[in-house]
Structures are given as structure tokens and as C-alpha cells.
Write an enzyme that holds these catalytic residues in place. Sequence first.
Site, PDB file in Angstrom:
ATOM      1  N   GLU A  92      12.789  -4.561  -3.371  1.00 52.86           N
ATOM      2  CA  GLU A  92      11.971  -4.712  -4.574  1.00 52.86           C
ATOM      3  C   GLU A  92      12.798  -4.556  -5.834  1.00 52.86           C
ATOM      4  OE1 GLU A  92       7.767  -2.889  -6.248  1.00 52.86           O
ATOM      5  OE2 GLU A  92       9.123  -1.567  -5.178  1.00 52.86           O
ATOM      6  N   GLY A 115       0.820  -1.210   0.000  1.00 55.29           N
ATOM      7  CA  GLY A 115       0.000   0.000   0.000  1.00 55.29           C
ATOM      8  C   GLY A 115       0.852   1.257   0.000  1.00 55.29           C
ATOM      9  N   GLU A 168      11.143   8.955 -15.194  1.00 60.48           N
ATOM     10  CA  GLU A 168      11.568  10.326 -14.966  1.00 60.48           C
ATOM     11  C   GLU A 168      12.000  10.534 -13.508  1.00 60.48           C
ATOM     12  OE1 GLU A 168       9.018  10.073 -18.485  1.00 60.48           O
ATOM     13  OE2 GLU A 168       8.802   9.371 -16.420  1.00 60.48           O
TER      14      GLU A 168
END
Length: 373
Positions: free
Chosen positions: A240, A123, A351
Site C-alpha cells: 500500500e 478491513g 504520529e
Amino acid sequence: MTLRQEARAWLESALAGEFAHARGLGGPGREHEGHAVRHAWERHLGRAGWTCLGWPKEYGGRAASLEEQIAFHEEYARADAPARVGHIGEGLIGPTILDFGTQAQKDRFLPPIQRGDELWCQGYSEPEAGSDLAGVQTRAVLEGGQWVVTGQKVWTSLAHVADWCFVLCRTEPGSRRHHGLSYLLVPMRQAGVEVRPIRQLTDTSEFNEVFFDDARTAAGNILGAPGEGWRVAMATLGYERGVSTLGQQLGFQRELTKVIATARRTGALDDPLVRDRLARSWLELRIMRLNALRPDTEPTIAKLYWSRWHQRLGELAQDVLGKEGLVGELNDLQRLYLFSRADTIYAGSSEIQLNIIAERALGLPKEPRTEPR
């Protein structure tokens, strides 16, 4: 017997019985495939000790070396085993709990992840806080021994099947940006949580919106101290985007192999420009792997690299399909192309990644920012 040999023998046996029909199921853009059998497979892996290999033995792992973990991932891909449904628990929140959790939190949350019993989602992103994660507005207040959470998350992978969510939220009223954030562990199966699937180009819905309306979690379900959520969240992002991408890369290898086979079948391999692009894709995938193995690799660079590479592979897949890519029901290569369009947006847009590399890794001056009123 080496771990590689043990893994190869076990996978060959396990995927020849009741899980034979699970081979090849799942993966990016295909998470809708066989969730029930893949979850059963996750539990089967856990019982046999093939999940969380790098974790300490006291939490169900094998304390396996990096080389041993790589060997398992390679054998897993070679066996065409189904895509894991517990990867967010094992690869993201598990290591975060190991680093930041109390002993009680480790005892409560790590065993169900290792066994494949509890699935997790992340989340982080919100409608007004995507790549600019510090703009999080979901809030939580402590009331009567519980955190009460209110707000919205978006692009939440696999929220519709998750049991728990690790939620970055604002717990200090009036705080801004990176300050006043906390990292909460929130149960998904409660009246205060609503999950709405987001239909994608691939006609699947592995991403979701999640609405917290006075959702509750115990006061002890916070990683780190209140207000330290940014530090914990950045650690999770490191997992991750770092070594955990090695398993992802093996999926990329399978996709590349399928693109090459299709190029042979359609005749596209006769085109020297296609051959050059295929060779470049193979070489760049090897570079991706070597970078992931370096202990000092900036995780942001890894994310920028693989997302761009995967998009180029999707475009190449469409080109080798030719006219086949424009008609009929979606096949794997068409789905690869469509799903990969999001690669440079989710988990931090390219970006933003370039800004992070410039400012944090290279020490360049920060880009001027206009703070909202």
C-alpha cells in the site's frame, strides 16, 4: 513497439469511443463519480490485458518490469483516464495472495481481480484500533467448516461497492496485541454484513463503517496460518505504501497542474511567495517519485512524506483560489483541500508513522506504552 507506445495507442482509441465521457472521473474525494461506467472501464482494461501488469503471466499479468509499469501509469495519467475502481484488488490483496496464498486461492481470487469482475475493500481499522492496529478486536471462530466473524471495521474505503473484504481479526481467544490474529477473505454480499456510509467534509461517502454479525466465510479463505495475520497484514501495508504509490503520484501531478493553472487565472502567480511554494511542490513531488523507485525505501517514510505534501498542496490550492475558495459549490480544488485534511490520519497517522520510523528504522528506544487492563 514498446509497452509505452502500445499503451498510448490503446488508451487513445479506447477513450475516444464509448468511454469518452469517463475521462477524468473519480479519484480521492470524488469516488462517487461514475462508478458504473468506471467499473465497466475496469473490465474493459482487464479484457485488453491492461490490469495487473506486474503479475505473472499465468494469472493474467504481463510480468512487466517496474519501468514498464511506470510507463503505463504515466500514459494513463496523460490520457486523463478515469480513476481505477479495482486498485485495492490489484495493488493490495492481489500481491498478498501471490506471496501468501495457496494454489487454490490464487486460482480462485486472482483471475476475477485481473478481469475487473470482483472488487475488494480492506478491513483493518476499528473504532478502538486505528493507527494502533494491534488492538484489533473483531473476532472469528471456526465452526462447521466456516469462519464466523463478529465485530466492526471503520474507515473502510469503497466497502459499499466491494464484493470481498480482507479482514484482520482475532482468532485466538485471550490473545493480545500482535498475537492470535488471522487474515481472512470475507464475502461482502451476505446477510451478516452491514455497510454504513460515513459522510465526509466533501459531502461524499467513500469511507464506511462495516458491521460483521456472524458473517461467514469458508475455512479455506485464510491467508497464512491461523495466528499469522499480523505478518500477512504488514506485507499488505508494504504494498500500500511502496511502489504502488506511483499511480497515486500521477494523480498528484494532475492536481498540481490544476493549481498552477488556477494561480495564473486568479493572478496569484504574481505573488513571489506563491511561486516559491509552487516550485517547492513540484520539486518535492519529483523527490517523492524518486524515493518510491528506490528498492530500500521504508514504506512508512513514503506514507509520511506524501500525506504531508498533499496537505500542503491542498492549502496552496485554497490560497490561489482566494475568495473563490469560500463561496459556491465545491470545485475540484476546494475538494482537494477538504479531503487532504484526512491524509495524515488514515492509513496510519503521522504520529504513529514517526514512532515506527524511530523504533524500527532507526533503532531508537521504544516509547513507553500503558497496556489496557
